[in-house]
Scaffold this active site. Sequence first.
Site, PDB file in Angstrom:
ATOM      1  N   LYS A  43       0.826  -1.218   0.000  1.00  0.00           N
ATOM      2  CA  LYS A  43       0.000   0.000   0.000  1.00  0.00           C
ATOM      3  C   LYS A  43       0.857   1.265   0.000  1.00  0.00           C
ATOM      4  O   LYS A  43       0.566   2.213  -0.709  1.00  0.00           O
ATOM      5  CB  LYS A  43      -0.904   0.061   1.244  1.00  0.00           C
ATOM      6  CG  LYS A  43      -1.948  -1.011   1.338  1.00  0.00           C
ATOM      7  CD  LYS A  43      -2.878  -0.763   2.511  1.00  0.00           C
ATOM      8  CE  LYS A  43      -2.174  -0.658   3.857  1.00  0.00           C
ATOM      9  NZ  LYS A  43      -1.577  -1.906   4.346  1.00  0.00           N
ATOM     10  N   ARG A 122      -8.943   1.236   9.678  1.00  0.00           N
ATOM     11  CA  ARG A 122      -8.451  -0.133   9.878  1.00  0.00           C
ATOM     12  C   ARG A 122      -9.420  -0.977  10.684  1.00  0.00           C
ATOM     13  O   ARG A 122      -9.161  -2.162  10.894  1.00  0.00           O
ATOM     14  CB  ARG A 122      -7.145  -0.040  10.656  1.00  0.00           C
ATOM     15  CG  ARG A 122      -5.941  -0.624   9.966  1.00  0.00           C
ATOM     16  CD  ARG A 122      -4.790  -0.409  10.921  1.00  0.00           C
ATOM     17  NE  ARG A 122      -3.610  -1.080  10.530  1.00  0.00           N
ATOM     18  CZ  ARG A 122      -2.619  -0.528   9.847  1.00  0.00           C
ATOM     19  NH1 ARG A 122      -2.736   0.707   9.428  1.00  0.00           N
ATOM     20  NH2 ARG A 122      -1.546  -1.209   9.580  1.00  0.00           N
ATOM     21  N   ARG A 161      11.743  -4.967   3.325  1.00  0.00           N
ATOM     22  CA  ARG A 161      11.321  -3.564   3.141  1.00  0.00           C
ATOM     23  C   ARG A 161      12.280  -2.583   3.820  1.00  0.00           C
ATOM     24  O   ARG A 161      12.746  -2.813   4.916  1.00  0.00           O
ATOM     25  CB  ARG A 161       9.921  -3.419   3.732  1.00  0.00           C
ATOM     26  CG  ARG A 161       9.370  -2.034   3.630  1.00  0.00           C
ATOM     27  CD  ARG A 161       7.904  -2.052   3.692  1.00  0.00           C
ATOM     28  NE  ARG A 161       7.393  -2.312   5.036  1.00  0.00           N
ATOM     29  CZ  ARG A 161       6.108  -2.253   5.329  1.00  0.00           C
ATOM     30  NH1 ARG A 161       5.231  -1.994   4.396  1.00  0.00           N
ATOM     31  NH2 ARG A 161       5.699  -2.492   6.558  1.00  0.00           N
ATOM     32  N   ARG A 194      11.823  -0.960   9.539  1.00  0.00           N
ATOM     33  CA  ARG A 194      10.875  -0.668  10.615  1.00  0.00           C
ATOM     34  C   ARG A 194      10.943  -1.722  11.717  1.00  0.00           C
ATOM     35  O   ARG A 194      11.116  -2.896  11.451  1.00  0.00           O
ATOM     36  CB  ARG A 194       9.462  -0.622  10.041  1.00  0.00           C
ATOM     37  CG  ARG A 194       9.218   0.604   9.235  1.00  0.00           C
ATOM     38  CD  ARG A 194       7.951   0.549   8.464  1.00  0.00           C
ATOM     39  NE  ARG A 194       6.875  -0.191   9.117  1.00  0.00           N
ATOM     40  CZ  ARG A 194       5.631  -0.235   8.655  1.00  0.00           C
ATOM     41  NH1 ARG A 194       5.325   0.416   7.557  1.00  0.00           N
ATOM     42  NH2 ARG A 194       4.714  -0.920   9.279  1.00  0.00           N
ATOM     43  N   ARG A 205       0.634  -8.660  13.202  1.00  0.00           N
ATOM     44  CA  ARG A 205      -0.002  -7.724  12.275  1.00  0.00           C
ATOM     45  C   ARG A 205      -0.898  -8.450  11.276  1.00  0.00           C
ATOM     46  O   ARG A 205      -1.982  -7.969  10.947  1.00  0.00           O
ATOM     47  CB  ARG A 205       1.076  -6.920  11.539  1.00  0.00           C
ATOM     48  CG  ARG A 205       1.666  -5.841  12.423  1.00  0.00           C
ATOM     49  CD  ARG A 205       3.004  -5.373  11.913  1.00  0.00           C
ATOM     50  NE  ARG A 205       2.920  -4.715  10.636  1.00  0.00           N
ATOM     51  CZ  ARG A 205       3.942  -4.613   9.789  1.00  0.00           C
ATOM     52  NH1 ARG A 205       5.108  -5.134  10.085  1.00  0.00           N
ATOM     53  NH2 ARG A 205       3.796  -3.977   8.661  1.00  0.00           N
TER      54      ARG A 205
HETATM   55  P1  ADP Z   1       1.426  -1.674   7.808  1.00  0.00           P
HETATM   56  O1  ADP Z   1       2.601  -1.884   6.967  1.00  0.00           O
HETATM   57  O2  ADP Z   1       1.262  -2.678   8.891  1.00  0.00           O
HETATM   58  O3  ADP Z   1       0.174  -1.464   6.980  1.00  0.00           O
HETATM   59  P2  ADP Z   1       1.320   1.059   8.908  1.00  0.00           P
HETATM   60  O4  ADP Z   1       2.485   1.896   8.627  1.00  0.00           O
HETATM   61  O5  ADP Z   1       0.051   1.409   8.209  1.00  0.00           O
HETATM   62  O6  ADP Z   1       1.779  -0.420   8.646  1.00  0.00           O
HETATM   63  O7  ADP Z   1       1.007   1.043  10.490  1.00  0.00           O
HETATM   64  C1  ADP Z   1       1.991   0.656  11.441  1.00  0.00           C
HETATM   65  C2  ADP Z   1       1.351   0.481  12.800  1.00  0.00           C
HETATM   66  O8  ADP Z   1       0.770   1.713  13.244  1.00  0.00           O
HETATM   67  C3  ADP Z   1       0.202  -0.527  12.872  1.00  0.00           C
HETATM   68  O9  ADP Z   1       0.652  -1.858  13.021  1.00  0.00           O
HETATM   69  C4  ADP Z   1      -0.538  -0.023  14.114  1.00  0.00           C
HETATM   70  O10 ADP Z   1       0.119  -0.376  15.302  1.00  0.00           O
HETATM   71  C5  ADP Z   1      -0.435   1.487  13.974  1.00  0.00           C
HETATM   72  N1  ADP Z   1      -1.560   2.031  13.184  1.00  0.00           N
HETATM   73  C6  ADP Z   1      -1.473   2.727  12.016  1.00  0.00           C
HETATM   74  N2  ADP Z   1      -2.679   3.085  11.572  1.00  0.00           N
HETATM   75  C7  ADP Z   1      -3.580   2.614  12.471  1.00  0.00           C
HETATM   76  C8  ADP Z   1      -4.995   2.632  12.576  1.00  0.00           C
HETATM   77  N3  ADP Z   1      -5.750   3.232  11.627  1.00  0.00           N
HETATM   78  N4  ADP Z   1      -5.575   2.035  13.644  1.00  0.00           N
HETATM   79  C9  ADP Z   1      -4.845   1.433  14.597  1.00  0.00           C
HETATM   80  N5  ADP Z   1      -3.504   1.356  14.565  1.00  0.00           N
HETATM   81  C10 ADP Z   1      -2.860   1.941  13.516  1.00  0.00           C
END
Ligand code: ADP
Length: 268
Positions: A43, A122, A161, A194, A205
């Site tokens: 994404k 989410r 990544r 990360r 996750r």
């Molecule tokens: P991913 O690669 O898992 O899609 P993101 O960069 O979108 O990673 O998010 C990293 C972390 O930030 C998530 O695993 C969560 O802990 C937190 N997070 C981000 N966006 C949200 C959300 N909308 N609701 C709850 N937690 C979130």
Amino acid sequence: MSPQNKPDRVAWLQGPAARCDEPSDVAQFPWKLVLLGAPGVGKGTQADLLNRRTRACHLSTGDVFRAAGSRPDCDQSPAMQAALGYMRRGELVPDSTVWEMIQERSECLHCTGGFILDGFPRTLGQAESLKQLMDSQGLALSAVVSYELPASEIVERLGGRRTCGKYKAVYHVTERPPKRADWCDRCEGRLFQREDDRPEAIKVRLETYERSTAPLIEFYKNLGLLVEVAAKGSPDDIFEDTLAKLESRRVREVARKVWATVEDHRSL
Ligand code: ADP
């Protein structure tokens, strides 16, 4: 704005007190998009490519948390400190904290170039809150793109990544390598891995995605907004597929509106 650089997004990353020095260009048809998909499906990469092509601002909630975590000097509220703990473990941050953060930044949903929400919503609760907020501000989503990929490929992708600390551009050590290993092509900043891309956090996750986020696919399908894209192949191929599907959706929408106007005139 330099074609190489994306808008700086400081208002999004740091909160409403900050102002973007390089706001997005005004778009004729600003895309208002949500990207859905399991972690590692790509994404962030697609949001980055969409941003470069359409100028719609890339609004990632994960980037907001990471930006807060990388500024130890800034005032981290107890809620933000707790949020960073959830993130490191690969768990979801509670809806109330995420929603407070989104409300503070709701001006970004009016961005003149449009927006690409990545990582939000989410949960069903977040999706319903977003819908209410947008309805009340006279805004509507253009589409919700859902990226799909088998779990085994996701794990491989996450392990390789690498992210740029400044512009958040996303690379992969083999699939999308930078020109110079460990350094960003655009700003020449150091790339990092990360914390939540460690194997134990990846497992949490993926489970959390299946439980909390996958139901959003049905939610947006019922609203007639879902665009499904297979996230297989090169990032550029996936991007071209995304763009083609979005463009054909736009053409259909314009045709539908023209047709509705014609029908209205006929019935007068
Ligand atoms: P991913 O690669 O898992 O899609 P993101 O960069 O979108 O990673 O998010 C990293 C972390 O930030 C998530 O695993 C969560 O802990 C937190 N997070 C981000 N966006 C949200 C959300 N909308 N609701 C709850 N937690 C979130």
